[in-house]
Design a protein around this motif. Structure first.
Motif, PDB file in Angstrom:
ATOM      1  N   MET A 220      75.646  25.167  54.577  1.00  0.00           N
ATOM      2  CA  MET A 220      75.451  23.919  53.866  1.00  0.00           C
ATOM      3  C   MET A 220      76.108  22.791  54.654  1.00  0.00           C
ATOM      4  SD  MET A 220      76.570  22.958  50.019  1.00  0.00           S
ATOM      5  CE  MET A 220      78.303  22.631  50.189  1.00  0.00           C
ATOM      6  N   THR A 221      75.382  21.740  54.937  1.00  0.00           N
ATOM      7  CA  THR A 221      75.909  20.599  55.675  1.00  0.00           C
ATOM      8  C   THR A 221      76.320  19.514  54.699  1.00  0.00           C
ATOM      9  OG1 THR A 221      74.457  21.088  57.529  1.00  0.00           O
ATOM     10  CG2 THR A 221      75.399  18.894  57.449  1.00  0.00           C
ATOM     11  N   ILE A 222      77.502  18.989  54.912  1.00  0.00           N
ATOM     12  CA  ILE A 222      78.048  17.943  54.055  1.00  0.00           C
ATOM     13  C   ILE A 222      77.798  16.590  54.720  1.00  0.00           C
ATOM     14  CG2 ILE A 222      80.140  17.058  52.957  1.00  0.00           C
ATOM     15  CD1 ILE A 222      79.342  19.846  51.976  1.00  0.00           C
ATOM     16  N   ARG A 223      77.232  15.659  53.979  1.00  0.00           N
ATOM     17  CA  ARG A 223      77.056  14.302  54.502  1.00  0.00           C
ATOM     18  C   ARG A 223      78.376  13.560  54.344  1.00  0.00           C
ATOM     19  NH1 ARG A 223      71.738  11.785  54.726  1.00  0.00           N
ATOM     20  NH2 ARG A 223      72.984   9.934  54.376  1.00  0.00           N
ATOM     21  N   SER A 224      78.787  12.886  55.396  1.00  0.00           N
ATOM     22  CA  SER A 224      80.071  12.198  55.384  1.00  0.00           C
ATOM     23  C   SER A 224      79.933  10.782  55.900  1.00  0.00           C
ATOM     24  CB  SER A 224      81.068  12.934  56.276  1.00  0.00           C
ATOM     25  OG  SER A 224      81.204  14.267  55.882  1.00  0.00           O
ATOM     26  N   LYS A 225      80.666   9.882  55.257  1.00  0.00           N
ATOM     27  CA  LYS A 225      80.776   8.527  55.786  1.00  0.00           C
ATOM     28  C   LYS A 225      81.842   8.581  56.873  1.00  0.00           C
ATOM     29  CE  LYS A 225      79.629   6.198  51.488  1.00  0.00           C
ATOM     30  NZ  LYS A 225      80.120   5.274  50.451  1.00  0.00           N
ATOM     31  N   HIS A 226      81.597   7.914  57.969  1.00  0.00           N
ATOM     32  CA  HIS A 226      82.512   8.016  59.101  1.00  0.00           C
ATOM     33  C   HIS A 226      83.824   7.276  58.902  1.00  0.00           C
ATOM     34  CE1 HIS A 226      80.326  10.432  62.059  1.00  0.00           C
ATOM     35  NE2 HIS A 226      79.272  10.019  61.394  1.00  0.00           N
ATOM     36  N   ASN A 227      83.932   6.448  57.895  1.00  0.00           N
ATOM     37  CA  ASN A 227      85.195   5.766  57.624  1.00  0.00           C
ATOM     38  C   ASN A 227      85.938   6.391  56.449  1.00  0.00           C
ATOM     39  OD1 ASN A 227      84.813   3.914  59.686  1.00  0.00           O
ATOM     40  ND2 ASN A 227      83.668   2.532  58.376  1.00  0.00           N
ATOM     41  N   ASP A 228      85.562   7.593  56.079  1.00  0.00           N
ATOM     42  CA  ASP A 228      86.136   8.260  54.916  1.00  0.00           C
ATOM     43  C   ASP A 228      86.632   9.647  55.339  1.00  0.00           C
ATOM     44  OD1 ASP A 228      86.800   9.229  52.446  1.00  0.00           O
ATOM     45  OD2 ASP A 228      84.774   9.102  51.608  1.00  0.00           O
ATOM     46  N   LEU A 229      87.916   9.896  55.171  1.00  0.00           N
ATOM     47  CA  LEU A 229      88.507  11.167  55.599  1.00  0.00           C
ATOM     48  C   LEU A 229      88.482  12.253  54.525  1.00  0.00           C
ATOM     49  CD1 LEU A 229      91.655   9.828  57.454  1.00  0.00           C
ATOM     50  CD2 LEU A 229      89.649  10.873  58.489  1.00  0.00           C
ATOM     51  N   LEU A 230      88.054  11.921  53.335  1.00  0.00           N
ATOM     52  CA  LEU A 230      88.108  12.882  52.234  1.00  0.00           C
ATOM     53  C   LEU A 230      87.421  14.199  52.572  1.00  0.00           C
ATOM     54  CD1 LEU A 230      88.918  13.522  49.326  1.00  0.00           C
ATOM     55  CD2 LEU A 230      86.717  12.592  48.618  1.00  0.00           C
TER      56      LEU A 230
END
Length: 64
Positions: free
Chosen positions: A1-11
């Protein structure tokens, strides 16, 4: 499963396995955390230098 991430968010970096995150996102997070770590080390060294100089001056003032 691939998680979509915002590049300015470390969560997502902290709550998900690296294998589920994009390699570019993981690389940028590690780079950012390394930069912070290096800045903290530099600040600590500078603080210790200032503190040592202050202690030396105080010691000299008590001798005089």
């Amino acid at each position: 499963m691939t998680i979509r991430s915002k590049h300015n968010d470390l969560l997502n970096y902290f709550i998900h396995d690296e294998k589920d995150l994009s390699p570019a996102y993981v690389r940028k997070c590690k780079k950012y955390l390394d930069e912070i770590s290096n800045k903290l080390k530099i600040n600590r060294i500078q603080f210790e230098d200032v503190r040592d100089e202050s202690r030396k001056r105080q010691a000299l003032n008590t001798i005089e």
